[in-house]
Design an enzyme around this catalytic site. Structure first.
Site, mmCIF file in Angstrom:
data_model
loop_
_atom_site.group_PDB
_atom_site.id
_atom_site.type_symbol
_atom_site.label_atom_id
_atom_site.label_comp_id
_atom_site.label_asym_id
_atom_site.label_seq_id
_atom_site.Cartn_x
_atom_site.Cartn_y
_atom_site.Cartn_z
ATOM 1 N N MET A 45 89.158 42.976 101.212
ATOM 2 C CA MET A 45 90.450 42.994 100.525
ATOM 3 C C MET A 45 90.241 42.790 99.020
ATOM 4 S SD MET A 45 93.248 41.581 103.139
ATOM 5 C CE MET A 45 92.962 39.840 102.906
ATOM 6 N N ALA A 47 88.820 41.283 95.330
ATOM 7 C CA ALA A 47 88.514 39.999 94.696
ATOM 8 C C ALA A 47 87.116 39.589 95.170
ATOM 9 C CB ALA A 47 89.559 38.940 95.017
ATOM 10 N N HIS A 52 80.893 38.859 99.858
ATOM 11 C CA HIS A 52 81.117 40.291 100.114
ATOM 12 C C HIS A 52 79.865 41.097 99.755
ATOM 13 C CE1 HIS A 52 85.466 39.118 99.133
ATOM 14 N NE2 HIS A 52 85.557 39.599 100.359
ATOM 15 N N GLN A 76 98.534 42.386 107.688
ATOM 16 C CA GLN A 76 97.883 41.191 108.233
ATOM 17 C C GLN A 76 98.355 39.899 107.558
ATOM 18 O OE1 GLN A 76 93.904 42.670 107.012
ATOM 19 N NE2 GLN A 76 93.436 40.529 106.588
ATOM 20 N N SER A 205 85.228 32.513 98.996
ATOM 21 C CA SER A 205 86.454 33.152 99.464
ATOM 22 C C SER A 205 87.202 33.696 98.260
ATOM 23 C CB SER A 205 87.325 32.116 100.179
ATOM 24 O OG SER A 205 88.643 32.613 100.326
ATOM 25 N N ARG A 207 90.212 33.593 97.927
ATOM 26 C CA ARG A 207 91.277 32.625 97.641
ATOM 27 C C ARG A 207 90.791 31.480 96.756
ATOM 28 N NH1 ARG A 207 92.947 34.435 102.870
ATOM 29 N NH2 ARG A 207 95.143 35.001 102.856
HETATM 30 P P1 AMP Z 1 88.102 39.632 102.979
HETATM 31 O O1 AMP Z 1 88.004 40.365 101.691
HETATM 32 O O2 AMP Z 1 88.399 38.189 102.819
HETATM 33 O O3 AMP Z 1 88.966 40.342 103.978
HETATM 34 O O4 AMP Z 1 86.637 39.665 103.594
HETATM 35 C C1 AMP Z 1 85.952 40.877 103.812
HETATM 36 C C2 AMP Z 1 84.736 40.589 104.650
HETATM 37 O O5 AMP Z 1 83.883 39.697 103.946
HETATM 38 C C3 AMP Z 1 85.071 39.913 105.984
HETATM 39 O O6 AMP Z 1 84.229 40.438 106.996
HETATM 40 C C4 AMP Z 1 84.779 38.468 105.700
HETATM 41 O O7 AMP Z 1 84.445 37.731 106.861
HETATM 42 C C5 AMP Z 1 83.586 38.596 104.779
HETATM 43 N N1 AMP Z 1 83.429 37.383 103.974
HETATM 44 C C6 AMP Z 1 84.398 36.763 103.244
HETATM 45 N N2 AMP Z 1 83.888 35.639 102.694
HETATM 46 C C7 AMP Z 1 82.604 35.552 103.093
HETATM 47 C C8 AMP Z 1 81.549 34.611 102.873
HETATM 48 N N3 AMP Z 1 81.731 33.521 102.127
HETATM 49 N N4 AMP Z 1 80.345 34.840 103.448
HETATM 50 C C9 AMP Z 1 80.145 35.944 104.213
HETATM 51 N N5 AMP Z 1 81.090 36.863 104.469
HETATM 52 C C10 AMP Z 1 82.303 36.671 103.916
#
Ligand code: AMP
Length: 302
Positions: A45, A47, A52, A76, A205, A207
């Site tokens: 998503m 950021a 990532h 979501q 994260s 966030r």
């Molecule tokens: P998101 O952008 O939060 O939807 O995350 C995209 C992908 O990156 C998802 O598969 C998350 O589980 C993974 N992800 C997010 N934060 C981390 C992290 N700190 N370590 C490993 N993978 C991550």
């Protein structure tokens, strides 16, 4: 409205190509597929942070080309305010990906508008994930996993990746995607990637960008608590551990515990009393820092 950076449909940034429609992405992908080369997929998503990037690097090590999607998926979000405040940093995201030297020319970025994915309206499909969707996050984020399943299934159908990479940070999501792939016989292999952390232990994260200084200083407690849980698991009962975890957040001026659970990694069912044999357990936690919701997890088996 397309963000200005993408008004041209697609463009190349330091050898990395960025697309905003599947119509343009598909022919570029087919150049690889037609040669029998494999496609790895990393849905995000945006950021972006090093967590990532670690997924993109793993995907690039295991596939000839990698699609990284950047899309804040509206279906979501159970909370309109959370959706509105979700950080959107496309320019910085593209710079980070272009900075992955040596692999940047094998990365195709897909940063669509909602209409490219939801041609028939921004609505979720209803899924049955055999109950996985009713545990933990499912109890607190109504409809969240239907939204995740909807967007990931559409991505898989459109992009047709050989391998897709998901972080263990969102462990429940990872299990739900594996379940969807198995139940719907989708031709993609799901690969899990470890949680990437700040030096403080705080799980990276998107966030985290919304945390103020005090919250950022307080948030590493989450992982400190999880590490102690891992130490105590098998020595103390699940109930004793849960009570201890609750106490660690009592009266904390920055952090409010939403839930803590020790659960079976496969079924995500909470451990009540006796541990089952041949079962891997994992601790899961969700904590609010102000209105920013943080989740983390730790394996209790490894
Ligand atoms: P998101 O952008 O939060 O939807 O995350 C995209 C992908 O990156 C998802 O598969 C998350 O589980 C993974 N992800 C997010 N934060 C981390 C992290 N700190 N370590 C490993 N993978 C991550």
């Amino acid at each position: 409205m397309h963000p200005p950076i993408l008004q041209m449909g697609f463009f190349t940034l330091l050898f990395m190509t960025v697309f905003d429609t599947i119509r343009e992405l598909k022919p570029a992908l087919n150049l690889y597929k037609d040669k029998g080369q494999s496609v790895g997929f990393v849905p995000t998503m945006g950021a972006l942070h090093k967590g990532h990037l670690s997924l993109a690097e793993k995907a690039a090590a295991e596939n000839e080309t990698v699609v990284v999607s950047i899309f804040v998926n509206p279906t979501q979000f159970n909370n309109a305010d959370d959706l509105e405040k979700y950080p959107r940093t496309l320019k910085e995201d593209l710079d980070l990906l272009a900075g992955l030297k040596g692999i940047e020319n094998r990365i195709l970025v897909y940063a669509p508008q909602a209409a490219d994915i939801y041609q028939d309206g921004v609505v979720s499909e209803n899924f049955d994930f055999d109950g996985l969707e009713n545990e933990m996050e499912g109890k607190f984020r109504n409809g969240h996993f239907d939204g995740v399943g909807t967007v990931v299934k559409r991505f898989f159908t459109m992009i047709e990746p050989d391998n897709a990479y998901f972080g263990e940070k969102d462990f429940q999501q990872l299990q739900i995607i594996k379940k969807m792939v198995a139940k719907e016989n989708l031709p993609v292999k799901i690969i899990s990637c470890p949680v990437y952390r700040e030096a403080s232990g705080l799980a990276m994260s998107s966030r985290n960008k919304r945390l103020n200084k005090n919250q950022l200083d307080a948030a590493p407690l989450i992982y400190t608590v999880l590490k102690q849980v891992k130490n105590d698991f098998g020595v103390k009962s699940a109930a004793e551990i849960s009570a201890w975890v609750s106490r660690q957040f009592e009266n904390n001026p920055e952090l409010v515990l939403e839930y803590f659970e020790i659960a079976d990694e496969e079924t995500l069912k909470s451990l009540q009393t006796e541990k089952l044999p041949n079962t891997d357990y994992r601790a899961f936690i969700a904590v609010f820092a102000g209105d920013v919701r943080l989740i983390d997890t730790i394996s209790l088996s490894e």
